[in-house]
Design an enzyme around this catalytic site. Sequence first.
Site, PDB file in Angstrom:
ATOM      1  N   HIS A   1      -9.178-117.256  51.848  1.00 30.98           N
ATOM      2  CA  HIS A   1      -7.954-116.117  51.309  1.00 30.98           C
ATOM      3  C   HIS A   1      -6.788-116.060  52.456  1.00 30.98           C
ATOM      4  O   HIS A   1      -6.104-115.094  52.088  1.00 30.98           O
ATOM      5  CB  HIS A   1      -8.471-115.588  50.499  1.00 30.98           C
ATOM      6  CG  HIS A   1      -8.675-115.857  48.966  1.00 30.98           C
ATOM      7  ND1 HIS A   1      -7.339-116.530  48.017  1.00 30.98           N
ATOM      8  CD2 HIS A   1      -9.439-116.425  48.614  1.00 30.98           C
ATOM      9  CE1 HIS A   1      -8.100-116.209  46.699  1.00 30.98           C
ATOM     10  NE2 HIS A   1      -9.406-116.583  47.500  1.00 30.98           N
TER      11      HIS A   1
ATOM     12  N   LYS B   1       5.720-107.844  45.712  1.00 28.13           N
ATOM     13  CA  LYS B   1       4.606-108.622  45.892  1.00 28.13           C
ATOM     14  C   LYS B   1       4.158-107.254  46.775  1.00 28.13           C
ATOM     15  O   LYS B   1       4.623-106.385  47.149  1.00 28.13           O
ATOM     16  CB  LYS B   1       4.407-109.530  46.778  1.00 28.13           C
ATOM     17  CG  LYS B   1       5.716-109.442  48.103  1.00 28.13           C
ATOM     18  CD  LYS B   1       5.562-110.335  48.832  1.00 28.13           C
ATOM     19  CE  LYS B   1       6.857-111.616  48.454  1.00 28.13           C
ATOM     20  NZ  LYS B   1       5.304-113.027  48.438  1.00 28.13           N
ATOM     21  N   ARG B   2       2.125-107.329  46.700  1.00 27.57           N
ATOM     22  CA  ARG B   2       1.812-106.240  48.042  1.00 27.57           C
ATOM     23  C   ARG B   2       2.501-106.162  49.083  1.00 27.57           C
ATOM     24  O   ARG B   2       3.708-106.402  49.808  1.00 27.57           O
ATOM     25  CB  ARG B   2       0.876-106.055  48.095  1.00 27.57           C
ATOM     26  CG  ARG B   2      -0.421-105.977  47.059  1.00 27.57           C
ATOM     27  CD  ARG B   2      -0.151-105.432  46.364  1.00 27.57           C
ATOM     28  NE  ARG B   2      -1.290-104.084  47.295  1.00 27.57           N
ATOM     29  CZ  ARG B   2      -1.678-103.194  46.889  1.00 27.57           C
ATOM     30  NH1 ARG B   2      -2.919-103.339  45.966  1.00 27.57           N
ATOM     31  NH2 ARG B   2      -2.371-102.333  48.072  1.00 27.57           N
TER      32      ARG B   2
ATOM     33  N   LYS C   1       4.626-109.479  55.054  1.00 24.82           N
ATOM     34  CA  LYS C   1       5.141-110.055  53.427  1.00 24.82           C
ATOM     35  C   LYS C   1       6.621-110.261  53.973  1.00 24.82           C
ATOM     36  O   LYS C   1       7.721-110.335  53.598  1.00 24.82           O
ATOM     37  CB  LYS C   1       4.625-109.421  53.160  1.00 24.82           C
ATOM     38  CG  LYS C   1       3.243-110.295  52.376  1.00 24.82           C
ATOM     39  CD  LYS C   1       2.810-109.318  50.809  1.00 24.82           C
ATOM     40  CE  LYS C   1       1.826-109.759  50.595  1.00 24.82           C
ATOM     41  NZ  LYS C   1       1.644-111.224  50.008  1.00 24.82           N
TER      42      LYS C   1
ATOM     43  N   THR D   1       1.227-116.655  45.261  1.00 22.46           N
ATOM     44  CA  THR D   1       0.910-117.327  43.912  1.00 22.46           C
ATOM     45  C   THR D   1       2.120-117.099  43.032  1.00 22.46           C
ATOM     46  O   THR D   1       3.082-117.438  42.250  1.00 22.46           O
ATOM     47  CB  THR D   1       0.813-116.993  43.099  1.00 22.46           C
ATOM     48  OG1 THR D   1      -0.468-115.919  43.354  1.00 22.46           O
ATOM     49  CG2 THR D   1      -1.200-117.847  43.803  1.00 22.46           C
TER      50      THR D   1
ATOM     51  N   LYS E   1       5.425-118.418  40.604  1.00 23.04           N
ATOM     52  CA  LYS E   1       5.909-118.151  39.167  1.00 23.04           C
ATOM     53  C   LYS E   1       7.471-118.210  39.452  1.00 23.04           C
ATOM     54  O   LYS E   1       7.949-118.448  38.114  1.00 23.04           O
ATOM     55  CB  LYS E   1       5.364-116.745  38.642  1.00 23.04           C
ATOM     56  CG  LYS E   1       4.148-116.209  39.193  1.00 23.04           C
ATOM     57  CD  LYS E   1       3.775-115.343  38.896  1.00 23.04           C
ATOM     58  CE  LYS E   1       1.974-114.893  40.004  1.00 23.04           C
ATOM     59  NZ  LYS E   1       1.391-113.432  39.889  1.00 23.04           N
TER      60      LYS E   1
HETATM   61  C1  LIG Z   1       1.366-113.248  41.796  1.00 22.75           C
HETATM   62  C2  LIG Z   1       1.298-111.743  41.738  1.00 22.75           C
HETATM   63  C3  LIG Z   1       0.839-110.972  42.807  1.00 22.75           C
HETATM   64  C4  LIG Z   1       1.031-112.081  44.021  1.00 22.75           C
HETATM   65  O1  LIG Z   1       2.211-112.496  44.517  1.00 22.75           O
HETATM   66  P1  LIG Z   1       2.500-112.941  46.161  1.00 22.75           P
HETATM   67  O2  LIG Z   1       4.214-112.943  46.352  1.00 22.75           O
HETATM   68  O3  LIG Z   1       2.367-114.315  46.179  1.00 22.75           O
HETATM   69  O4  LIG Z   1       1.270-112.030  46.611  1.00 22.75           O
HETATM   70  C5  LIG Z   1       0.989-109.991  43.340  1.00 22.75           C
HETATM   71  N1  LIG Z   1       0.898-108.918  42.849  1.00 22.75           N
HETATM   72  C6  LIG Z   1       0.965-109.252  41.383  1.00 22.75           C
HETATM   73  C7  LIG Z   1       1.570-108.037  39.906  1.00 22.75           C
HETATM   74  C8  LIG Z   1       1.452-110.109  40.385  1.00 22.75           C
HETATM   75  O5  LIG Z   1       1.756-111.082  39.252  1.00 22.75           O
END
Ligand SMILES: *Cc1c(COP(=O)(O)O)cnc(C)c1O
Length: 805
Positions: free
Chosen positions: A354, A541-542, A547, A649, A653
Amino acid sequence: MTYTKDALKEAIQQKLRLNYGCTEKQATDGEIMKACALALRDIMAVRSVDTQEKTQEQQEKRVHYMSLEFLMGRSLMKNAYNLGILPQLTQAVEELGFSAPDIFDMEPDAGLGNGGLGRLAACYLDSMTTLDIPATGYSICYELGIFKQKIVDGQQVELPDDWLNLGDAWLMPKPQEAEEIHFGGRVRTRWDNGHLMVVHEDYTRVLAIPCDMLVAGYNTDHVNTLRLWDAKSPKPIDMQLFSQGQYLKANEERAMADSISTILYPEDNHYEGKSLRLKQQYFFVSATLQSITRQHIQTYGTLKNFHEKNVIQINDTHPALVIPELMRILIDDAGLSWDEAWDITRHSVAYTNHTVLAEALESWPQQLFETLLPRIWQIMQEIARRWQQKVDDFYHDPKKTEKMAVIWDGVVHMANLCIAGGMAVNGVSALHSDILRRDVFRDACGMEPDKFRNVTNGVDHRRWISQINPGLDGLIRDCIGDGYLTHAGCLSDLDRFAGDAAVLSRLEQIKGDNKQAFARWAKRQQGVTLNTDAIFNVQVKRLHEYKRQLLNVLHIISLYQQLQDDPNMDFRPQTFLFGAKAAPGYAVAKRIIRLINSLADQINSDPICRDKLQVVFLENYRVSMAEMLMPASEVSQQISTAGKEASGTGNMKFMMNGALTLGTLDGANVEMHQVLGDENMFLFGLTADEAARLRQSYDPYLLYTRDPVLHRVLDQLKTGFRDGVSYEDLYQRLLYGADCPADQYLLLADFASYCAASHRVVDTYADREKWNRMSLHNIARSGIFSADRSIADYADTIWHVPYKK
Ligand SMILES: *Cc1c(COP(=O)(O)O)cnc(C)c1O
């Protein structure tokens, strides 16, 4: 069997009486929510038994998905949706005198994960079930999930997440299926009937009690299980110590056992060699493998065909101890020879990588293994010895032998263990898998090229489109029907409506309504008033330096400075939304959160920004917030340094909900770009190859001196904002580094290009029809990012199991 509104109503009333001793008249919202969960659990339990019987009778191959994280979020609406009874349940709740949205809102998120990796596991469970694959997820039943984030004086404060208070309704504890786990102690060998027997003694026992959570698939009776292990001491409290008044000491060993399943480690993409974490890993691995092999022996009476009937997919290296643990069970418990055991293991376990971030790679000190897992340590040494021999025979190159070693210089390398003992190694996007093959695992790939694969990540599009965005779901159904729910590729039929003005304006209307709904929610949650006339420009995101939330901030500062220079300039309103948890020990990430809040405070209180520029930090980003936010988002910021984000991911979304991506060619953005073209997304910045090359001779200070806009923005970091906090530390980090290379994520190199791309975004937004058409194309081409496609890929190329087409 169908479940009518009346039947559900009755079931909920029954649950209230039996479990809470009350009627709907006295019940709290929380009790109604739990009663609904219990009613749905019954429906799923019946189907689960049928599913298991069928799997058993037909001797189907089983998939075991092991992950230390499952970021499930809420399940009530999801399960009702998948069971096809969401309207009936909604009505039943209303007729009992409650507001259905309020009841759904009572459910706590099951936050048994940090971010993308954990959410991926949750989406995969849904797809594996929907595709009728006999699959089980395994993890730990953490008492405390990912912490709740509060912002106090602009800074992150962590609060415990005791989700089990209301979230336990889904769990079915099965103490009769408990497994015993052994830690510490000594290993000795003895001869028994001409066989060398291994005896592990003086160990500490910990019980692993399964708490099963059932998972319903969409449009199928198939039900799978997420098995969460709870740790308990098998020993009663020491009454001798207790009677001597040593109450704490009397309970010490019990507390040690319990602590294994108390907390989720809150680090995302980061490794810390803590002994409790290694205990968690072995506890989880050993319980799971004992459970799987026990079930296999019950069916087949032997473990010799284990690999023909089971495949174990491990989500990152966190469950890598399955390799030595399976060897232990096959050799010590089942009496197989090393070679037989190795052959079975090597054909049972597959590993998903990952991340390529060095700080995330697990490398444990040998000494921890020796003391905590003495028998596993012996097996690891033998695995390492044989693997080293194999590498040496192939390359005759000591450098490569060292790089590929499972154990080297007192350190255990988990990724190398997975490569040595796994049947497949996959990355999670085309670019990431290429980087693994060409760079990170180059030498291993040279030796066993067929082992290295790609399976691009995907998300549960039923949750992330139809369940959370009913307006968009309605539009899609009106255009192309509901076939997309089980065949996400059908979304491409939407492309035909790109010239249909009515469809495009309805799309705009839906987005507008969702923005209003999100604004109402944000007002209720944290009291902010969002400008719904502005572009909703979102980065959630985190929080991690790779990032590059900080790059987003630098650009917003430059916009603010432009407005200060000319308050009357032509300025299209923009609302920047951030949401991010920082690992509690990640100081720089926490500083960036504080910076966002300082900037937000400055901008939102400055009259020149009114109705133009707004910055909001959304507190406690989590799955249930993402479900509100994705449908309302217009711009999706996916701006990581190219080569660093394995897939992402969140990007998928957003795309499914018609947000346009402002991003780099990183992770799955590359594959998004392949289907969208330059004309349907906003790309900027260096490619992964360019970034790698630039690093050889990078000079951020030169960029600072040459670009006056950048110069002024960075100086503002030093000055700070009206709250008087200086961010000189971040300024220093970008220009000079300190404990790290200066600007190792190349923010300054991408700054100008990012600003230009951001400008294109607002310009394009002005042409509403064009924007809406781009948005429609994004939705139409998001089908490849369905988790159904990912799971089909795993099933075809790695697991070799059949699934519903
Ligand atoms: C989808 C999701 C992530 C992943 O987000 P990335 O932009 O791919 O890092 C992290 N936290 C939550 C709550 C999510 O739903």
